[in-house]
Design a protein around this motif. Structure first.
Motif, PDB file in Angstrom:
ATOM      1  N   GLY A  18     -67.084  42.684 -21.990  1.00 27.75           N
ATOM      2  CA  GLY A  18     -68.378  43.455 -21.530  1.00 27.75           C
ATOM      3  C   GLY A  18     -68.356  44.868 -21.845  1.00 27.75           C
ATOM      4  O   GLY A  18     -69.165  45.427 -22.378  1.00 27.75           O
ATOM      5  N   TRP A  19     -67.144  45.476 -21.492  1.00 29.39           N
ATOM      6  CA  TRP A  19     -67.026  46.938 -21.700  1.00 29.39           C
ATOM      7  C   TRP A  19     -66.959  47.470 -23.124  1.00 29.39           C
ATOM      8  O   TRP A  19     -67.320  48.397 -23.615  1.00 29.39           O
ATOM      9  N   ASN A  20     -66.237  46.380 -23.931  1.00 26.01           N
ATOM     10  CA  ASN A  20     -66.302  46.599 -25.258  1.00 26.01           C
ATOM     11  C   ASN A  20     -67.765  46.646 -25.959  1.00 26.01           C
ATOM     12  O   ASN A  20     -68.066  47.223 -26.971  1.00 26.01           O
ATOM     13  N   LEU A  21     -68.555  45.479 -25.729  1.00 22.03           N
ATOM     14  CA  LEU A  21     -69.874  45.629 -25.862  1.00 22.03           C
ATOM     15  C   LEU A  21     -70.625  46.853 -25.615  1.00 22.03           C
ATOM     16  O   LEU A  21     -71.457  47.432 -26.465  1.00 22.03           O
ATOM     17  N   LEU A  22     -70.328  47.336 -24.434  1.00 22.88           N
ATOM     18  CA  LEU A  22     -71.035  48.797 -24.074  1.00 22.88           C
ATOM     19  C   LEU A  22     -70.491  49.799 -24.967  1.00 22.88           C
ATOM     20  O   LEU A  22     -71.265  50.622 -25.545  1.00 22.88           O
ATOM     21  N   SER A  23     -69.130  49.923 -25.419  1.00 24.55           N
ATOM     22  CA  SER A  23     -68.654  50.889 -26.333  1.00 24.55           C
ATOM     23  C   SER A  23     -69.425  50.573 -27.722  1.00 24.55           C
ATOM     24  O   SER A  23     -69.589  51.659 -28.260  1.00 24.55           O
ATOM     25  N   LYS A  24     -69.480  49.551 -27.953  1.00 28.64           N
ATOM     26  CA  LYS A  24     -69.950  49.167 -29.363  1.00 28.64           C
ATOM     27  C   LYS A  24     -71.571  49.754 -29.428  1.00 28.64           C
ATOM     28  O   LYS A  24     -72.051  50.440 -30.469  1.00 28.64           O
ATOM     29  N   ARG A  25     -72.414  49.519 -28.405  1.00 27.42           N
ATOM     30  CA  ARG A  25     -73.716  49.935 -28.326  1.00 27.42           C
ATOM     31  C   ARG A  25     -73.812  51.376 -28.090  1.00 27.42           C
ATOM     32  O   ARG A  25     -74.868  51.916 -28.652  1.00 27.42           O
ATOM     33  N   ALA A  26     -72.732  52.194 -27.976  1.00 27.16           N
ATOM     34  CA  ALA A  26     -72.857  53.621 -27.881  1.00 27.16           C
ATOM     35  C   ALA A  26     -71.899  54.082 -29.131  1.00 27.16           C
ATOM     36  O   ALA A  26     -71.797  55.232 -28.932  1.00 27.16           O
ATOM     37  N   SER A  27     -71.619  53.313 -30.080  1.00 24.79           N
ATOM     38  CA  SER A  27     -70.689  53.896 -31.221  1.00 24.79           C
ATOM     39  C   SER A  27     -71.385  54.790 -32.088  1.00 24.79           C
ATOM     40  O   SER A  27     -70.571  55.355 -32.989  1.00 24.79           O
ATOM     41  N   GLN A  28     -72.716  54.814 -32.044  1.00 23.96           N
ATOM     42  CA  GLN A  28     -73.534  56.000 -33.008  1.00 23.96           C
ATOM     43  C   GLN A  28     -73.413  57.352 -32.117  1.00 23.96           C
ATOM     44  O   GLN A  28     -73.489  58.467 -32.961  1.00 23.96           O
ATOM     45  N   LEU A 246     -63.226  35.242 -27.903  1.00 27.18           N
ATOM     46  CA  LEU A 246     -64.384  34.418 -28.226  1.00 27.18           C
ATOM     47  C   LEU A 246     -65.688  34.956 -27.717  1.00 27.18           C
ATOM     48  O   LEU A 246     -66.759  34.743 -28.190  1.00 27.18           O
ATOM     49  N   ILE A 247     -65.598  35.537 -26.274  1.00 24.41           N
ATOM     50  CA  ILE A 247     -66.606  36.125 -25.745  1.00 24.41           C
ATOM     51  C   ILE A 247     -67.202  37.216 -26.355  1.00 24.41           C
ATOM     52  O   ILE A 247     -68.595  37.196 -26.613  1.00 24.41           O
ATOM     53  N   ALA A 248     -66.348  37.921 -26.755  1.00 25.17           N
ATOM     54  CA  ALA A 248     -66.865  39.285 -27.656  1.00 25.17           C
ATOM     55  C   ALA A 248     -67.490  38.889 -28.922  1.00 25.17           C
ATOM     56  O   ALA A 248     -68.525  39.493 -29.123  1.00 25.17           O
ATOM     57  N   VAL A 249     -66.895  37.793 -29.567  1.00 30.31           N
ATOM     58  CA  VAL A 249     -67.709  37.371 -31.170  1.00 30.31           C
ATOM     59  C   VAL A 249     -69.144  36.801 -30.499  1.00 30.31           C
ATOM     60  O   VAL A 249     -69.965  37.056 -31.347  1.00 30.31           O
ATOM     61  N   VAL A 250     -69.221  36.098 -29.412  1.00 29.15           N
ATOM     62  CA  VAL A 250     -70.609  35.550 -29.261  1.00 29.15           C
ATOM     63  C   VAL A 250     -71.460  36.554 -28.816  1.00 29.15           C
ATOM     64  O   VAL A 250     -72.760  36.638 -29.254  1.00 29.15           O
ATOM     65  N   LEU A 251     -71.190  37.628 -28.077  1.00 27.07           N
ATOM     66  CA  LEU A 251     -71.770  38.714 -27.647  1.00 27.07           C
ATOM     67  C   LEU A 251     -72.579  39.711 -28.911  1.00 27.07           C
ATOM     68  O   LEU A 251     -73.439  39.982 -29.123  1.00 27.07           O
ATOM     69  N   GLY A 252     -71.423  39.947 -29.720  1.00 30.02           N
ATOM     70  CA  GLY A 252     -71.663  40.378 -31.118  1.00 30.02           C
ATOM     71  C   GLY A 252     -72.798  39.795 -31.732  1.00 30.02           C
ATOM     72  O   GLY A 252     -73.716  40.219 -32.323  1.00 30.02           O
ATOM     73  N   GLY A 253     -72.800  38.430 -32.022  1.00 26.79           N
ATOM     74  CA  GLY A 253     -73.732  37.328 -32.691  1.00 26.79           C
ATOM     75  C   GLY A 253     -74.741  37.343 -32.169  1.00 26.79           C
ATOM     76  O   GLY A 253     -75.809  37.477 -32.709  1.00 26.79           O
ATOM     77  N   ARG A 254     -74.925  37.055 -30.635  1.00 26.37           N
ATOM     78  CA  ARG A 254     -76.279  36.909 -29.891  1.00 26.37           C
ATOM     79  C   ARG A 254     -77.114  38.109 -29.643  1.00 26.37           C
ATOM     80  O   ARG A 254     -78.017  38.176 -29.992  1.00 26.37           O
ATOM     81  N   LEU A 255     -76.138  39.393 -29.174  1.00 26.93           N
ATOM     82  CA  LEU A 255     -76.829  40.154 -28.595  1.00 26.93           C
ATOM     83  C   LEU A 255     -77.226  41.532 -29.384  1.00 26.93           C
ATOM     84  O   LEU A 255     -77.736  42.225 -29.618  1.00 26.93           O
ATOM     85  N   LEU A 256     -76.038  41.767 -30.409  1.00 27.85           N
ATOM     86  CA  LEU A 256     -76.159  42.615 -31.388  1.00 27.85           C
ATOM     87  C   LEU A 256     -76.627  42.257 -32.879  1.00 27.85           C
ATOM     88  O   LEU A 256     -76.625  42.831 -33.823  1.00 27.85           O
ATOM     89  N   ALA A 257     -76.981  40.897 -32.926  1.00 27.16           N
ATOM     90  CA  ALA A 257     -77.374  40.366 -34.011  1.00 27.16           C
ATOM     91  C   ALA A 257     -76.447  40.436 -35.225  1.00 27.16           C
ATOM     92  O   ALA A 257     -77.004  40.715 -36.573  1.00 27.16           O
ATOM     93  N   GLU A 258     -74.994  40.430 -35.172  1.00 29.12           N
ATOM     94  CA  GLU A 258     -74.188  40.839 -36.120  1.00 29.12           C
ATOM     95  C   GLU A 258     -74.175  39.244 -36.951  1.00 29.12           C
ATOM     96  O   GLU A 258     -74.092  38.166 -36.439  1.00 29.12           O
ATOM     97  N   GLY A 259     -74.023  39.094 -38.273  1.00 27.11           N
ATOM     98  CA  GLY A 259     -74.122  38.085 -39.021  1.00 27.11           C
ATOM     99  C   GLY A 259     -72.938  37.350 -38.918  1.00 27.11           C
ATOM    100  O   GLY A 259     -71.747  37.553 -38.456  1.00 27.11           O
ATOM    101  N   ASP A 260     -73.165  36.040 -39.636  1.00 26.39           N
ATOM    102  CA  ASP A 260     -71.822  35.085 -40.185  1.00 26.39           C
ATOM    103  C   ASP A 260     -71.151  34.659 -38.769  1.00 26.39           C
ATOM    104  O   ASP A 260     -69.912  34.695 -38.880  1.00 26.39           O
ATOM    105  N   LEU A 261     -72.057  34.255 -37.732  1.00 33.62           N
ATOM    106  CA  LEU A 261     -71.276  33.985 -36.555  1.00 33.62           C
ATOM    107  C   LEU A 261     -70.455  32.704 -36.785  1.00 33.62           C
ATOM    108  O   LEU A 261     -69.280  32.881 -35.927  1.00 33.62           O
ATOM    109  N   ARG A 262     -70.736  31.839 -37.295  1.00 36.01           N
ATOM    110  CA  ARG A 262     -69.836  30.658 -37.418  1.00 36.01           C
ATOM    111  C   ARG A 262     -68.477  30.759 -37.936  1.00 36.01           C
ATOM    112  O   ARG A 262     -67.519  30.451 -37.347  1.00 36.01           O
ATOM    113  N   ARG A 263     -68.518  31.542 -39.036  1.00 36.84           N
ATOM    114  CA  ARG A 263     -67.147  31.943 -39.447  1.00 36.84           C
ATOM    115  C   ARG A 263     -66.319  32.479 -38.660  1.00 36.84           C
ATOM    116  O   ARG A 263     -65.023  32.609 -38.693  1.00 36.84           O
ATOM    117  N   ARG A 264     -67.027  33.545 -38.051  1.00 37.29           N
ATOM    118  CA  ARG A 264     -66.225  34.757 -37.085  1.00 37.29           C
ATOM    119  C   ARG A 264     -65.704  33.947 -36.012  1.00 37.29           C
ATOM    120  O   ARG A 264     -64.520  34.364 -35.507  1.00 37.29           O
TER     121      ARG A 264
END
Length: 281
Positions: A18-28, A246-264
């Motif tokens: 979760g905190w990594n998701l928050l950090s990614k969302r503030a990455s800009q 695994l949680i971070a990959v799912v969060l990135g794929g679902r909440l941040l719309a990062e692609g290629d979720l299955r391979r990742r």
């Protein structure tokens, strides 16, 4: 493993992702300012717990403790700054699993080279699995893999060093955790207020909820793991907490719309399997 220990580990894994998701969302935003604000917020928010721990236990922080904690502060500072920069260049679902997978591998290599440890066949297999997982993660493009590998260096560094701080030097984990946050805030203060002062207010206004959320979750995730260590063996807790990959990959794929979720997800699962093998070896 007791149900309570398992519950703590799972909550810690979610908090860490979760905190990594928050950090990614503030990455800009400016990474140095965000890391500094999170460290300052953590210092303020967790100060009652730290003070209470010292009062209740009668623990005294010595100059030797501060010296070894200084080493931890330097390693954690590099980790947080480079991780934030990595999120500015790569996806959460790539940087996070590569970093979390590389860290244990490098920590194991350091232990072999300098601490006279010898990996078992399971450990060797785990290292190979992490390498395969990182290769799979990079097969869709190297963006994010490089930053993840560099961050993994610092994860390995603070993993080995912190283990010595709390064992050989007998520094209480709560003291180590709190003072590394405080040290990070102190070290960054002259840089942020000297050259980035005008950015502090805008970053706070736009990302204050993410700053506070990261400050709470960074400390909480580590604290829950520490409590779990008192209820279950390290060899069980350590690999179980890596479910956060695994949680971070799912969060990135679902909440941040990062692609290629299955391979990742496949690559993250291979990395997770390697980390588990290393931890159980």
């Amino acid at each position: 493993m007791s149900p309570w220990a398992l519950a703590l580990i799972l909550v810690a894994a979610v908090a860490h992702a979760g905190w990594n998701l928050l950090s990614k969302r503030a990455s800009q935003a400016d990474g140095l300012v965000f890391v500094w604000l999170a460290a300052v917020a953590s210092t303020v928010l967790w100060s009652p717990l730290f003070a209470g721990f010292l009062l209740v236990t009668g623990t005294a922080v010595t100059w030797r403790d501060l010296a070894v904690i200084g080493g931890s502060t330097a390693l954690h500072l590099g980790y947080f700054v480079l991780l934030q920069r990595g999120y500015g260049k790569g996806d959460l679902s790539v940087v996070y699993p590569v970093a979390r997978g590389t860290g244990p591998v490098l920590a194991s290599l350091v232990a072999v080279l300098f601490l006279d440890e010898r990996p078992s066949p399971a450990g060797v297999a785990g290292i190979a699995l992490v390498g395969i997982g990182v290769f799979l993660m990079g097969s869709g493009g190297l963006r994010g893999v490089g930053p993840g590998l560099v961050v993994g260096l610092f994860i390995a560094g603070y993993t080995v060093w912190d283990s010595q701080v709390v064992s050989a030097f007998a520094v209480a984990p709560v003291v180590l955790n709190y003072l590394t946050d405080t040290g990070r805030a102190l070290v960054l203060t002259p840089f942020v207020l000297g050259t980035r002062r005008r950015l502090v207010a805008p970053v706070w206004r736009e990302h204050r909820y993410r700053v506070v959320g990261a400050a709470v979750l960074i400390f909480l995730s580590y604290l829950l793991v520490l409590v779990a260590f008192t209820m279950a063996p390290v060899s069980v807790v350590a690999p179980a907490r890596e479910i956060s990959v695994l949680i971070a990959v799912v969060l990135g794929g679902r909440l941040l719309a990062e692609g290629d979720l299955r391979r990742r997800l496949l690559a993250a699962a291979v990395i997770l399997g390697g980390v588990v093998a290393i931890a159980l070896s």
